[in-house]
Design a protein around this motif. Structure first.
Motif, PDB file in Angstrom:
ATOM      1  N   SER A   1       1.004  -1.264   0.017  1.00  0.00           N
ATOM      2  CA  SER A   1       0.041  -0.082  -0.128  1.00  0.00           C
ATOM      3  C   SER A   1       0.761   1.254  -0.051  1.00  0.00           C
ATOM      4  O   SER A   1       2.413   0.986   0.200  1.00  0.00           O
ATOM      5  CB  SER A   1      -0.968   0.056   1.221  1.00  0.00           C
ATOM      6  N   SER A   2       0.270   2.431  -0.175  1.00  0.00           N
ATOM      7  CA  SER A   2       1.621   3.506  -0.275  1.00  0.00           C
ATOM      8  C   SER A   2       0.438   4.886   0.138  1.00  0.00           C
ATOM      9  O   SER A   2      -0.805   4.900   0.546  1.00  0.00           O
ATOM     10  CB  SER A   2       1.166   4.333  -1.395  1.00  0.00           C
ATOM     11  N   ASP A   3       0.862   5.620   1.258  1.00  0.00           N
ATOM     12  CA  ASP A   3       0.320   6.935   1.348  1.00  0.00           C
ATOM     13  C   ASP A   3       1.220   7.921   0.500  1.00  0.00           C
ATOM     14  O   ASP A   3       2.490   8.454   0.887  1.00  0.00           O
ATOM     15  CB  ASP A   3       0.538   7.057   2.715  1.00  0.00           C
ATOM     16  N   ASP A   4       0.837   8.930  -0.432  1.00  0.00           N
ATOM     17  CA  ASP A   4       1.007   9.445  -1.424  1.00  0.00           C
ATOM     18  C   ASP A   4       1.472  11.373  -1.135  1.00  0.00           C
ATOM     19  O   ASP A   4       2.597  11.512  -0.823  1.00  0.00           O
ATOM     20  CB  ASP A   4       0.650   9.878  -2.366  1.00  0.00           C
ATOM     21  N   SER A   5       0.517  11.152   0.249  1.00  0.00           N
ATOM     22  CA  SER A   5       1.173  11.909   0.959  1.00  0.00           C
ATOM     23  C   SER A   5       2.005  12.316   2.351  1.00  0.00           C
ATOM     24  O   SER A   5       2.232  13.761   2.587  1.00  0.00           O
ATOM     25  CB  SER A   5      -0.574  12.761   2.332  1.00  0.00           C
ATOM     26  N   LYS A   6       2.439  11.417   2.684  1.00  0.00           N
ATOM     27  CA  LYS A   6       3.960  10.806   3.081  1.00  0.00           C
ATOM     28  C   LYS A   6       4.710  10.750   2.586  1.00  0.00           C
ATOM     29  O   LYS A   6       5.980  10.033   3.281  1.00  0.00           O
ATOM     30  CB  LYS A   6       3.400  10.023   4.455  1.00  0.00           C
TER      31      LYS A   6
END
Length: 115
Positions: free
Chosen positions: A70-75
């Motif tokens: 998974s990913s969190d682009d904001s982080k």
């Protein structure tokens, strides 16, 4: 200069779980085609899974049902959740682009599954 830094590796018993993180700095983050690789003792580096251009996550057969990317682009962070770990999963884990030109490789993080 783009920098990749992996973390979260540890020593765990078979059947245990770990969550790895990969932070990209020095450039804007995009999860497109980002994936996780590993260097397993006795084998060359292999791609274990990546996020396709459509957002679908693809995995090699040996980790399907056990690993989740998974990913969190904001982080600017990519994650690898690993469940039901096996001794054969032992190795150094890296993140990078799975298609096209790769970034400079980070230091990786060691995952050891005891037996």
């Amino acid at each position: 200069q783009v920098r990749l830094e992996e973390s979260g590796g540890d020593l765990v018993q078979p059947g245990g779980s770990l969550r790895l993180s990969c932070v990209l700095s020095g450039s804007g983050f995009s999860s497109d085609r980002m994936g996780w690789f590993r260097n397993v003792p006795g084998n060359e580096r292999e791609l274990v899974g990546f996020i396709s251009s459509t957002g679908k996550v693809l995995y090699i057969d040996s980790v399907k049902g056990r690993f989740t990317i998974s990913s969190d682009d904001s982080k600017s962070t990519l994650y690898l959740q690993m469940d039901n770990l096996k001794p054969e999963d032992t190795g150094v884990y890296y993140c990078n682009k799975a298609r096209g030109e790769a970034f400079p490789w980070g230091p990786g993080t060691q995952v050891t599954v005891s037996s």
